[in-house]
Write an enzyme that holds these catalytic residues in place. Structure first.
Site, PDB file in Angstrom:
ATOM      1  CB  CYS A 303      -0.979  -0.019   1.167  1.00 43.67           C
ATOM      2  SG  CYS A 303      -0.223   0.057   2.816  1.00 43.67           S
ATOM      3  CG  HIS A 352      -4.472  -0.088   3.805  1.00 45.91           C
ATOM      4  ND1 HIS A 352      -3.746  -1.093   3.202  1.00 45.91           N
ATOM      5  CD2 HIS A 352      -5.344   0.362   2.863  1.00 45.91           C
ATOM      6  CE1 HIS A 352      -4.171  -1.267   1.960  1.00 45.91           C
ATOM      7  NE2 HIS A 352      -5.131  -0.379   1.728  1.00 45.91           N
ATOM      8  CG  HIS A 364      -6.726   0.263  -1.651  1.00 46.46           C
ATOM      9  ND1 HIS A 364      -6.842  -0.349  -0.421  1.00 46.46           N
ATOM     10  CD2 HIS A 364      -7.712  -0.281  -2.419  1.00 46.46           C
ATOM     11  CE1 HIS A 364      -7.864  -1.201  -0.440  1.00 46.46           C
ATOM     12  NE2 HIS A 364      -8.409  -1.168  -1.627  1.00 46.46           N
TER      13      HIS A 364
END
Length: 389
Positions: A303, A352, A364
């Site tokens: 991420c 994240h 993402h």
């Protein structure tokens, strides 16, 4: 006599009937136990939604360990560079120390040839001439050049010892970071292994259903994101047309100076918009690329590696981990204030991150086994956003 005989036949018949009843009862009881056992086993098996929840939690835990791994890896790389530099400095200082020692040795050898080993020669051959001098007060008996040689040796010895101490401390820190790196890597692999075991227990039909749910969510997120993009583009074009009309009117009413000033303001806004466009264009170009923990491209991402790569395409340098990226630019505390191109962070531990594209959607790199994709920002617990541009 006959009247007193026992009714054997009736007794035998009665006994047989009881036996059969007992057997039937036992069979029924066993069947009931088996059925209950089967039902209990069925009840113990987690539902598909429960499995998905457990797997998502394991993936989150793996994400936490991944960010720690990325942090330790970056720190290890920096410290390794520092240690290598310090070791080179130690070698350089040691060379200078040896040169100073040879100079003292040459003076001592010359004195020996002229009259044997005296206190002065002993001073110059000592491991620590300055210490020997402090005990014997011989420095005043040396020539000026010899005194300078002793001082130079002492200086080089102090510098070499300092560099060795710095290198030793850095090596200890590097060793600690390498251990953190190994621990984080092992944790990631352990959590991913647990998730794979849970998924392996699903039936083929359950796996197909789970995959269908994932595809449907991704398709819906993509549809909403594309709809938002079309809406945003229409609004942008409408705004440009409005600005042109205003500028034309201003030129008519107040002359070209006023129009020129408006043009400068539009240029600044256009520069920022151009950078956002580059971020979003890069993010969209990665759609379908696989998530791989610890990866920074070009064909796979985790991420924070994904956001780092997207902003790099716009000429913006971001740190490697979510822990550091969250502190970049201006913090956004409300989801409603997010704008396309902003970074959006999730979970209380900030493990994240994605890139906001509008209409409640982001792009993402989600988790192992999934590809870079559109997702709702409501999919995970929101932490904050960051506007860097």
């Amino acid at each position: 006599m006959a009247a007193h005989r026992k009714p054997r036949t009736r007794i035998l018949a009665s006994s047989g009937t009881a036996g059969r009843r007992t057997a039937v009862g036992m069979t029924a009881a066993l069947a009931s136990v088996t059925l209950l056992s089967q039902n209990a086993g069925a009840d113990d098996k987690p539902s598909l939604s429960e499995v998905q929840k457990q797997v998502d939690e394991l993936y989150h835990q793996a994400g936490v360990a991944t960010q720690k791994y990325n942090q330790a890896k970056e720190r290890t790389s920096t410290q390794r560079t520092t240690v290598n530099k310090q070791l080179d400095e130690v070698a350089e200082r040691t060379q200078k120390l040896n040169d100073a020692r040879r100079t003292l040795g040459s003076y001592a050898a010359a004195q020996y040839r002229n009259g044997g080993i005296g206190p002065e020669a002993t001073l110059m051959l000592a491991d620590d001439p300055q210490s020997y001098f402090e005990q014997n007060h011989l420095m005043d008996r040396l020539t000026g050049r010899q005194q300078e040689a002793v001082k130079d040796f002492r200086s080089q010895q102090t510098a070499a010892n300092k560099k060795r101490a710095e290198a030793t401390k850095s090596l200890e820190t590097l060793t600690k970071s390498q251990e953190e790196l190994r621990t984080s890597k092992a944790t990631v692999q352990s959590k991913l292994s647990e998730a794979r075991k849970l998924l392996s227990k699903l039936t083929a039909e359950e796996k197909a259903r789970l995959a269908a749910i994932e595809r449907a969510k991704e398709a819906e997120a993509k549809r909403k994101a594309e709809e938002a993009a079309r809406k945003a583009e229409a609004e942008r074009q409408a705004e440009l047309e409005r600005q042109k009309r205003e500028e034309a009117q201003q030129e008519e009413d107040a002359g070209s100076d006023s129009g020129s000033g408006s043009g400068d303001s539009g240029s600044d806004s256009g520069s920022s918009t151009s950078q956002y466009d580059k971020v979003l264009a890069f993010a969209k170009a990665q759609l379908g690329e696989p998530y791989v923990w610890g990866a920074t491209g070009p064909n796979s991402w985790d991420c924070s590696g994904f956001t780092q790569g997207a902003y790099k395409a716009a000429g913006i340098s971001l740190p490697r981990t979510t822990y550091d990226q969250v502190n970049m630019g201006t913090k956004i505390t409300n989801k409603s204030d997010l704008k396309p191109g902003d970074m959006v962070f999730f979970y209380e531990d900030v493990t994240h991150v994605g890139i906001y594209v509008g209409n409640g959607q982001m792009i993402h790199a989600p988790k192992p086994g999934a590809n870079v994709r559109y997702e709702s920002v409501d999919y995970m617990p929101f932490h904050s956003g960051a506007r860097v541009l």
